[in-house]
Design an enzyme around this catalytic site. Sequence first.
Site, mmCIF file in Angstrom:
data_model
loop_
_atom_site.group_PDB
_atom_site.id
_atom_site.type_symbol
_atom_site.label_atom_id
_atom_site.label_comp_id
_atom_site.label_asym_id
_atom_site.label_seq_id
_atom_site.Cartn_x
_atom_site.Cartn_y
_atom_site.Cartn_z
ATOM 1 C CG HIS A 1 -2.944 4.235 1.789
ATOM 2 N ND1 HIS A 1 -4.117 4.541 1.546
ATOM 3 C CD2 HIS A 1 -2.859 3.366 2.630
ATOM 4 C CE1 HIS A 1 -4.681 3.385 1.786
ATOM 5 N NE2 HIS A 1 -4.073 2.582 2.488
ATOM 6 C CG ASP B 1 -1.750 -1.162 1.413
ATOM 7 O OD1 ASP B 1 -1.428 -2.247 0.905
ATOM 8 O OD2 ASP B 1 -2.957 -1.222 1.915
ATOM 9 C CG ASP C 1 -5.627 0.420 -0.193
ATOM 10 O OD1 ASP C 1 -6.604 0.267 -0.699
ATOM 11 O OD2 ASP C 1 -5.799 -0.032 1.101
ATOM 12 C CG ASN D 1 -9.823 -1.254 1.135
ATOM 13 O OD1 ASN D 1 -8.569 -1.452 1.024
ATOM 14 N ND2 ASN D 1 -10.078 -0.559 2.341
ATOM 15 C CG HIS D 2 -8.514 3.191 0.663
ATOM 16 N ND1 HIS D 2 -9.057 4.063 1.490
ATOM 17 C CD2 HIS D 2 -8.127 1.979 1.565
ATOM 18 C CE1 HIS D 2 -9.072 3.786 2.802
ATOM 19 N NE2 HIS D 2 -8.303 2.654 3.047
#
Length: 389
Positions: free
Chosen positions: A66, A64, A102, A137-138
């Site tokens: 982000h 991830d 993500d 999921n993001h």
Amino acid sequence: MVSLCLNSLPLPPSSHPKRLTETSLSSSSFSNGSVGTALKPIVVSGNPPTFVSAPGRRIVAVGDLHGDLDQARSALEMAGVLSSDGEDLWTGGDAVLVQLGDVLDRGDDEIAILSLLRSLDIQAKANGGAVFQVNGNHETMNVEGDFRYVESGAFDECADFLEYLNDYQYDWEGALAGWCSMSRRWTDEQKMSRNNWGPWNLVKRQKGVISRSVLFRPGGPLACELARHAVVLKVNDWIFCHGGLLPHHVSYGIERMNMEVSKWMRGLIDKDSSPHMPFIATKGYDSVVWNRLYSRDISDLEACRINQINAILEETLQAVGAKAMVVGHTPQYLGANCAYNCSIWRIDVGMSSGVLNSRPEVLEIRDDKARVIRSRRDTLSELRIVDSI
């Protein structure tokens, strides 16, 4: 009142999903730097990519990100696939890079990271390598319109990116690939207007929210960009997904899930029906992008529960014909690690400054042997190699 003319938006990537496809990425280089041993081409099946045959390739997996471009660059440099001179050049040769989703939320530079990965993919293919992403999921949350974890700087980036597209005469491919190198300048030019929350900044924030909605709605330009990527990817004998694959996902069909998520993101719906978000892949605690079953700390589990999870993992891998699985999604506070006889690798270390701001770590796979790279020195060393099979 701020408004954006939808008719003036750039045309997104093709909205029509292709049937199962098989493409070859030829390599003019040699296996991991060895002389005289030409590699077979990478063969990709499915649209979005679902099955990848990459004989003899070094595989690198990154967790991830982000929205933290600096940490993303550090991780990619550590993995040996990105130049350290700031030119964003692919240095991985014929390697295969897999990013586990993500990219979005919790940071300011989401589109810049997507841009960097797209640019590296173009360069990698020219060298017999490849770059793949899986959606997390993001990504699905943003296409759904759930902006709860979006940073203010990320809204600003969306507004800036739409203006940049206009200057780029709506050339989507060129604009996206070039945004990473341009985004810093755009950000610097806007800093003065973001120093306080005066009326002008409130207007800009509203514009940012609208811009994000336009970019990420099903059928929007960035939603269509995400639709190019799978939720489950199999490279050689390894499964890559964000949360975790379960037996009922395999029974449903991983290619079917990938195509359904892609179709939803592209905004393609049947006549007289509404957009359908594929539940088995994107919603619920046991969906592919939300599942945390394999990522829990084993020390907190009873022996019977450990055995149960191990049995589920073994059943899943046997059903899909894989040796091991690599997941992100759940930050590992002690660093990337493997569990259940190293049949599962958990590589989300929370490297983004919006999560744990931890030291980047990546997973390297060579000849079905995996090791965690924790520093740039590890890129060339053979320390801490784990025979995972």
